[in-house]
Design a protein around this motif. Structure first.
Motif, PDB file in Angstrom:
ATOM      1  N   THR A   1       0.807  -1.221   0.000  1.00 22.74           N
ATOM      2  CA  THR A   1       0.000   0.000   0.000  1.00 22.74           C
ATOM      3  C   THR A   1       0.842   1.275   0.000  1.00 22.74           C
ATOM      4  N   ARG A   2       2.166   1.124   0.004  1.00 23.97           N
ATOM      5  CA  ARG A   2       3.053   2.290   0.057  1.00 23.97           C
ATOM      6  C   ARG A   2       2.854   3.202  -1.154  1.00 23.97           C
ATOM      7  N   ILE A   3       2.434   2.619  -2.260  1.00 23.42           N
ATOM      8  CA  ILE A   3       2.219   3.406  -3.471  1.00 23.42           C
ATOM      9  C   ILE A   3       1.173   4.501  -3.236  1.00 23.42           C
ATOM     10  N   GLY A   4       0.177   4.204  -2.381  1.00 24.05           N
ATOM     11  CA  GLY A   4      -0.854   5.189  -2.088  1.00 24.05           C
ATOM     12  C   GLY A   4      -0.296   6.432  -1.422  1.00 24.05           C
ATOM     13  N   VAL A   5       0.635   6.235  -0.486  1.00 25.34           N
ATOM     14  CA  VAL A   5       1.262   7.370   0.208  1.00 25.34           C
ATOM     15  C   VAL A   5       2.124   8.165  -0.765  1.00 25.34           C
ATOM     16  N   MET A   6       2.868   7.458  -1.611  1.00 31.25           N
ATOM     17  CA  MET A   6       3.746   8.130  -2.568  1.00 31.25           C
ATOM     18  C   MET A   6       2.946   8.982  -3.552  1.00 31.25           C
ATOM     19  N   VAL A   7       1.881   8.404  -4.096  1.00 31.97           N
ATOM     20  CA  VAL A   7       1.035   9.147  -5.036  1.00 31.97           C
ATOM     21  C   VAL A   7       0.370  10.325  -4.332  1.00 31.97           C
ATOM     22  N   GLY A   8      -0.055  10.088  -3.086  1.00 32.44           N
ATOM     23  CA  GLY A   8      -0.715  11.147  -2.329  1.00 32.44           C
ATOM     24  C   GLY A   8       0.186  12.342  -2.077  1.00 32.44           C
ATOM     25  N   VAL A   9       1.419  12.084  -1.676  1.00 33.52           N
ATOM     26  CA  VAL A   9       2.366  13.174  -1.397  1.00 33.52           C
ATOM     27  C   VAL A   9       2.611  13.997  -2.660  1.00 33.52           C
ATOM     28  N   ILE A  10       2.798  13.317  -3.779  1.00 34.51           N
ATOM     29  CA  ILE A  10       3.006  14.021  -5.056  1.00 34.51           C
ATOM     30  C   ILE A  10       1.782  14.852  -5.419  1.00 34.51           C
ATOM     31  N   TRP A  11       0.605  14.275  -5.218  1.00 38.88           N
ATOM     32  CA  TRP A  11      -0.649  14.948  -5.557  1.00 38.88           C
ATOM     33  C   TRP A  11      -0.848  16.213  -4.718  1.00 38.88           C
ATOM     34  N   TYR A  12      -0.615  16.131  -3.412  1.00 38.45           N
ATOM     35  CA  TYR A  12      -0.805  17.304  -2.555  1.00 38.45           C
ATOM     36  C   TYR A  12       0.209  18.392  -2.862  1.00 38.45           C
ATOM     37  N   ALA A  13       1.443  17.999  -3.151  1.00 39.34           N
ATOM     38  CA  ALA A  13       2.464  18.979  -3.530  1.00 39.34           C
ATOM     39  C   ALA A  13       2.056  19.696  -4.820  1.00 39.34           C
ATOM     40  N   LEU A  14       1.498  18.929  -5.760  1.00 43.12           N
ATOM     41  CA  LEU A  14       1.044  19.511  -7.018  1.00 43.12           C
ATOM     42  C   LEU A  14      -0.095  20.496  -6.786  1.00 43.12           C
ATOM     43  N   LEU A  15      -1.035  20.151  -5.918  1.00 44.15           N
ATOM     44  CA  LEU A  15      -2.157  21.048  -5.619  1.00 44.15           C
ATOM     45  C   LEU A  15      -1.678  22.362  -5.005  1.00 44.15           C
ATOM     46  N   VAL A  16      -0.733  22.267  -4.089  1.00 43.45           N
ATOM     47  CA  VAL A  16      -0.199  23.476  -3.441  1.00 43.45           C
ATOM     48  C   VAL A  16       0.499  24.368  -4.468  1.00 43.45           C
ATOM     49  N   ILE A  17       1.286  23.746  -5.348  1.00 40.53           N
ATOM     50  CA  ILE A  17       1.989  24.504  -6.383  1.00 40.53           C
ATOM     51  C   ILE A  17       0.994  25.205  -7.311  1.00 40.53           C
ATOM     52  N   ILE A  18      -0.036  24.470  -7.724  1.00 38.45           N
ATOM     53  CA  ILE A  18      -1.051  25.039  -8.624  1.00 38.45           C
ATOM     54  C   ILE A  18      -1.769  26.210  -7.952  1.00 38.45           C
ATOM     55  N   TYR A  19      -2.145  26.029  -6.680  1.00 41.83           N
ATOM     56  CA  TYR A  19      -2.889  27.091  -5.992  1.00 41.83           C
ATOM     57  C   TYR A  19      -2.064  28.367  -5.877  1.00 41.83           C
ATOM     58  N   TYR A  20      -0.833  28.237  -5.407  1.00 47.51           N
ATOM     59  CA  TYR A  20      -0.028  29.435  -5.185  1.00 47.51           C
ATOM     60  C   TYR A  20       0.444  30.060  -6.503  1.00 47.51           C
ATOM     61  N   SER A  21       0.598  29.249  -7.545  1.00 44.98           N
ATOM     62  CA  SER A  21       0.907  29.803  -8.861  1.00 44.98           C
ATOM     63  C   SER A  21      -0.274  30.605  -9.381  1.00 44.98           C
ATOM     64  N   LYS A  22      -1.455  30.055  -9.177  1.00 47.41           N
ATOM     65  CA  LYS A  22      -2.690  30.731  -9.595  1.00 47.41           C
ATOM     66  C   LYS A  22      -2.878  32.036  -8.818  1.00 47.41           C
ATOM     67  N   THR A  23      -2.613  31.992  -7.517  1.00 52.12           N
ATOM     68  CA  THR A  23      -2.766  33.180  -6.674  1.00 52.12           C
ATOM     69  C   THR A  23      -1.765  34.258  -7.068  1.00 52.12           C
ATOM     70  N   LYS A  24      -0.529  33.833  -7.355  1.00 51.22           N
ATOM     71  CA  LYS A  24       0.506  34.795  -7.743  1.00 51.22           C
ATOM     72  C   LYS A  24       0.148  35.487  -9.049  1.00 51.22           C
ATOM     73  N   LYS A  25      -0.337  34.736 -10.022  1.00 50.44           N
ATOM     74  CA  LYS A  25      -0.733  35.325 -11.298  1.00 50.44           C
ATOM     75  C   LYS A  25      -1.885  36.298 -11.124  1.00 50.44           C
ATOM     76  N   LYS A  26      -2.821  35.966 -10.239  1.00 48.78           N
ATOM     77  CA  LYS A  26      -3.961  36.843  -9.999  1.00 48.78           C
ATOM     78  C   LYS A  26      -3.511  38.155  -9.362  1.00 48.78           C
ATOM     79  N   MET A  27      -2.575  38.068  -8.415  1.00 47.34           N
ATOM     80  CA  MET A  27      -2.053  39.274  -7.757  1.00 47.34           C
ATOM     81  C   MET A  27      -1.305  40.148  -8.755  1.00 47.34           C
ATOM     82  N   GLN A  28      -0.532  39.528  -9.652  1.00 45.47           N
ATOM     83  CA  GLN A  28       0.222  40.295 -10.651  1.00 45.47           C
ATOM     84  C   GLN A  28      -0.725  40.981 -11.629  1.00 45.47           C
ATOM     85  N   ALA A  29      -1.841  40.304 -11.970  1.00 47.91           N
ATOM     86  CA  ALA A  29      -2.804  40.874 -12.891  1.00 47.91           C
ATOM     87  C   ALA A  29      -3.516  42.083 -12.292  1.00 47.91           C
ATOM     88  N   GLU A  30      -3.678  42.082 -10.963  1.00 49.40           N
ATOM     89  CA  GLU A  30      -4.390  43.155 -10.291  1.00 49.40           C
ATOM     90  C   GLU A  30      -3.496  44.364 -10.007  1.00 49.40           C
TER      91      GLU A  30
END
Length: 456
Positions: A426-455
């Motif tokens: 079941t270790r694969i679940g933890v590995m995929v999960g960690v990658i997935w959450y890191a990706l979500l955080v990167i996407i959110y803060y990239s999106k937020t940064k672009k929005k701030m720059q646009a404003e």
């Protein structure tokens, strides 16, 4: 109804929600996942289901406290946003969409595996594809029709599990159907004892046990589309404890009393195996039909939940705006199509790795579900802290032992995640999960940064 839920319709009635709440408690995790959990813990899996069910009840009460106070289609994604911040709301929403996709993939796989009972020579992916097409079509119908389908799906499996428990007790106590020879409960402690693999077996099986409880939280997302949400949600959540006790713990006691745990294989449902072992092939066929219905029901309700989360995210500007559109009948059709496009990967998975695919989905889905439950508990803690003592007293629906149970439940979830990472399968679940959450955080803060720059 929240302004963010405009376009949806209150087409669900109390009878729909009551049966849906029962249906969410009986899914592929019980019928197919229990086989793997039994192999790990033996009869001790009964203890694992009881422990897991105890803490699941408090997770649902934490969610219910917020859902009754603020019924919204965004549910725990919206509560995370309100009490933990916009980044948490974004992450929870997309994580839940991901976890329900994985759940639905496992349910499609389960149906394909069950169909081998009747058609052993038909490739597994054929049944996966047929299930995918039919269930997506149902979710494109008016929410009232969805409620009716789910009502009858749930009715069938609830009645069947009830019948199995009653007839099983008849076999165990009176020998009904076994020539009058009572089977008794000896199988619970024969073959190595009640804990053949010790307490470690119970702990290691907890991830599969808790995974089987996944989906119960979906009930809170019906709040925006149900009449009289306060009364209906209270009734559905209050009954969680008894549903777990009867349908999980009760079913396991009967199953493991009738059928020695050492003879339960890794293919097919142990419930079907039990009736086949007793020489009742007709009953085995009926139970196989029921477990297929259970998987379809779980797929149906999980798709409903994921689509509503996507709809809410789109309304918040955190998903493509096209997903925020609903038809005149109140169906977020574009969100359904988006969900279906990703879900189609399960059909491909059943074609490529049919033997391993179920366990992969279970381990990945477990971590995603635990993340959702963790955020529910953290949101409830912050929600309580935001209230004055007088406001807490006036809550329409309170979580019991709110001063300490959320923290204990969080510790238990953390412990199970450690067990998940510890086990090689079941270790694969933890590995995929960690990658997935890191990706979500990167996407959110990239999106937020672009929005701030646009404003600027």
């Amino acid at each position: 109804m929240s302004s963010k839920d405009q376009g949806l319709q209150q087409g669900l009635q109390q009878r729909h929600i009551v049966l849906m709440s029962l249906g969410c408690a009986i899914g592929v995790g019980l019928f197919l996942g229990s086989s793997s959990a039994i192999k790990i813990a033996g009869p001790g899996v009964i203890l694992a289901y009881a422990i897991g069910g105890f803490f699941m009840y408090f997770i649902m009460r934490a969610l219910g406290e917020m859902a009754v106070q603020d019924p919204t289609a965004g549910s725990f994604s919206q509560y995370a946003r309100n009490y933990l911040g916009p980044a948490a709301g974004f992450t929870v929403g997309w994580n839940y969409t991901f976890s329900t996709i994985v759940f639905c993939m496992s349910e499609i796989t389960a149906v394909a595996i069950y169909m081998k009972f009747w058609f052993p020579d038909v490739p597994q992916w054929i049944w996966a594809l047929a299930t995918f097409v039919i269930m997506i079509a149902i979710n494109l119908l008016n929410v009232k029709f969805f409620g009716e389908f789910e009502y009858w799906f749930s009715m069938i499996k609830v009645a069947a599990i009830g019948f199995m428990i009653i007839s099983g007790l008849g076999l165990i106590i009176f020998g009904i159907g076994n020539g009058g020879i009572a089977i008794g409960f000896d199988n619970l402690w024969n073959n190595g004892g009640f804990l053949p693999n010790g307490l470690s077996g119970v702990f290691l099986s907890l991830f599969l046990v808790m995974w089987s409880y996944g989906g119960m939280e979906m009930i809170a997302m019906t709040a925006a589309e149900v009449k009289n949400p306060e009364k209906t949600l209270k009734t559905a959540i209050n009954n969680v404890f008894w549903r777990i006790l009867i349908f999980y713990v009760g079913a396991m006691i009967v199953l493991l009393s009738v059928y020695p745990w050492t003879e339960i294989g890794s293919t097919g449902s142990p419930f079907v195996n039990m009736f086949t072992k007793l020489g009742i092939p007709a009953a085995a066929g009926i139970i196989n039909f029921v477990v297929i219905t259970a998987a379809l029901s779980s797929f149906n309700s999980n798709t409903y939940g994921a689509v509503r989360i996507l709809f809410n995210l789109a309304n918040r500007g955190e998903a493509p705006s096209a997903l925020a559109r609903a038809t005149k009948n109140g169906v977020p059709r574009n969100a359904v199509f988006f969900f279906a496009a990703i879900l189609f990967l399960s059909v491909i998975g059943n074609y490529i790795v049919p033997e391993q695919i179920f366990m992969y989905f279970a381990s990945i889905g477990t971590l995603s579900t635990f993340f959702t439950w963790t955020m529910i508990l953290l949101s409830q803690i912050k929600f309580r802290k935001s209230l004055t003592a007088d406001e807490v007293n006036r809550l329409a629906y309170k979580m019991p032992f709110a001063s300490f149970m959320p923290y204990i439940t969080l510790a238990v979830l953390a412990f199970i995640i450690v067990m998940l990472a510890y086990t090689s399968d079941t270790r694969i679940g933890v590995m995929v999960g960690v990658i997935w959450y890191a990706l979500l955080v990167i996407i959110y803060y990239s999106k937020t940064k672009k929005k701030m720059q646009a404003e600027m």
